[in-house]
Design a protein around this motif. Structure first.
Motif, PDB file in Angstrom:
ATOM      1  N   HIS A 231       0.832  -1.216   0.000  1.00 13.10           N
ATOM      2  CA  HIS A 231       0.000   0.000   0.000  1.00 13.10           C
ATOM      3  C   HIS A 231       0.865   1.264   0.000  1.00 13.10           C
ATOM      4  N   SER A 232       1.983   1.226   0.762  1.00 14.22           N
ATOM      5  CA  SER A 232       2.867   2.411   0.857  1.00 14.22           C
ATOM      6  C   SER A 232       4.126   2.267  -0.009  1.00 14.22           C
ATOM      7  N   ASN A 233       4.166   1.214  -0.858  1.00 11.00           N
ATOM      8  CA  ASN A 233       5.324   0.940  -1.726  1.00 11.00           C
ATOM      9  C   ASN A 233       6.635   0.895  -0.945  1.00 11.00           C
ATOM     10  N   ASP A 234       6.602   0.261   0.240  1.00  7.01           N
ATOM     11  CA  ASP A 234       7.817   0.103   1.050  1.00  7.01           C
ATOM     12  C   ASP A 234       8.535  -1.160   0.565  1.00  7.01           C
ATOM     13  N   TYR A 235       9.355  -0.987  -0.483  1.00  5.15           N
ATOM     14  CA  TYR A 235       9.942  -2.139  -1.171  1.00  5.15           C
ATOM     15  C   TYR A 235      10.867  -2.962  -0.276  1.00  5.15           C
TER      16      TYR A 235
END
Length: 447
Positions: A231-235
């Motif tokens: 959801h927050s693109n915390d790869y």
């Protein structure tokens, strides 16, 4: 026909009334096992007669009787829970669950049964499409405080709460609930013998048969964490979650399972911004022997570790098909912004490489090396300086970038003193060598 039904109803009422009188006498005498039997017999009569409304009424009536024993209430709730799946329609099922829920509310000795009832009710609500209502129901129960509930059942319950929060896109509450589970709990050695409970300790119940094992729960937990971090693109966090799934023994043993997971680890490592954690994971993944099974990804990671400028167009042409193919693999596509972020990471890598080889460089030359316009190169460089990934100063009138760090007076003095020490060491060594040569020549002349 109506007369027959009425007659059957009368017979049932008469039998229940007789049993209620017996139950009263036994209860007032304080006979636990007798009371439990009388209570369960009343419920059994209602169930066999398929009188669901009478069953609900009797459950409420029996629970409210004066001085009702805890053991009798527990036996009654457990007995009635067995009837839930045998109800004729969904309305009867919901009504019975709600009755049992109201009876068990606030009673600590039937808290586990209440949690299981709420879970069943939430499942029905979810099947009916009321996800928000199901999530609200599940959040009422704080299973982490239940001492007698099995560890796996607690974890499964909390994971269900997290899943429903993610389904209703309540990411803040999903994160709060997920923190109730420590990842270390999945690494506990379940093969060790369980300690025998001491006197006074609460006895932990066995988990129901439908509760998954600890490794399966670990996988469910990290799959939910992947959904949350996507959801927050915390790869980097997504990568760490896939890494945890990759470490599960059942996954490591099956190439059909670990190859897609390892592919995802590689992609998310490349997509993660450069920092010490990312660098550590990158090097540990490169050392993995299984990476030789997917040589393309080994090459991709090798390019990131090597301090050389990467040409974006040639890299994209090489890996575009692999990138597009990810949507057909486990976990689905890498995200809407993934291609754009991949280009961003390659530019950042290239700027870091340039900063290693140059102390000063013109913006024009930097833009040429990065295959970007001067404005784009300046923007990406500024973003990296702001995020403290890099130390640099731009002299815009001169069009020069300086990658040297500004030293304070103490550092400068220290470097001077070190340089002087090195110089004096060299002078001393030179004098020693000259003296040695002179002695050798004098000795030769004497001979």
């Amino acid at each position: 026909m109506n007369f027959g039904i009425t007659e059957a109803q009368r017979n049932l009422d008469a039998e229940i009334e007789a049993l209620l009188n017996v139950e009263k006498q036994i209860r007032l005498a304080g006979d636990v096992s007798g009371t439990k039997k009388a209570v369960t017999d009343i419920l059994q009569l209602c169930f066999e007669a398929r009188a669901w409304k009478t069953l609900n009424d009797q459950i409420v009536l029996l629970s409210k009787r004066r001085g009702q024993l805890k053991q009798a209430v527990t036996a009654m709730v457990q007995q009635a829970m067995q009837y839930i799946d045998q109800t004729p329609d969904i309305e009867s099922k919901i009504e019975l669950i709600k009755t049992l829920n109201s009876v068990s509310a606030g009673k600590i000795y039937v808290e586990i049964e209440r949690a299981r009832l709420i879970k069943k009710l939430a499942k029905i609500k979810e099947e009916q499409g009321h996800i928000a209502e199901a999530a609200d129901l599940m959040q009422e129960i704080a299973v982490e405080t239940f001492g007698a509930m099995a560890k796996t059942e607690k974890i499964a319950f909390i994971l269900e709460q997290v899943r429903l929060c993610l389904d209703r896109q309540d990411y803040v509450r999903a994160q709060i609930l997920s923190r109730k589970i420590s990842p270390r709990v999945f690494d506990a050695d379940s093969s060790k013998e369980k300690k025998k409970p001491k006197e006074g300790d609460s006895v932990v119940e066995e988990a129901p048969a439908d509760i998954p094992s600890l490794p399966e729960l670990k996988r469910i937990y990290y799959e939910l964490m992947i959904r949350y971090h996507s959801h927050s693109n915390d790869y980097l966090e997504i990568c760490r979650s896939y890494k945890a799934i990759y470490e599960i023994p059942s996954v490591r043993e099956d190439p059909a399972q670990w190859i897609p997971v390892l592919r995802k680890i590689c992609w998310y490592l490349v997509l993660s911004p450069h920092d010490p954690m990312q660098s550590s994971l990158l090097n540990s993944t490169l050392e993995d022997k299984n990476l030789s099974e997917i040589p393309n990804f080994r090459l991709l990671l090798k390019q990131l570790v090597t301090m050389e400028v990467i040409q974006w167009i040639s890299l994209w042409n090489m890996f575009k098909d692999e990138f597009e193919n990810e949507k057909n693999m486990l976990g689905g596509s890498l995200g809407d912004k993934a291609a754009e972020d991949l280009r961003q990471r390659i530019i950042e890598h290239n700027i870091l490489v340039v900063s290693k080889y140059y102390s000063r460089i013109t913006l024009k030359r930097l833009a040429e090396l990065l295959c970007l316009s001067v404005q784009e190169a300046e923007k990406h460089l500024s973003d990296m300086v702001v995020s403290k990934s890099l130390v640099a100063k731009i002299d815009r009138p001169m069009g020069v970038v300086c990658f040297q760090t500004a030293k304070d007076s103490n550092d400068i003095l220290n470097s001077w003193s070190m340089n002087l020490e090195k110089l004096l060491d060299l002078v001393e060594k030179s004098c020693h060598q000259i003296h040695k040569e002179t002695m050798v020549h004098k000795a030769a002349l004497k001979v």
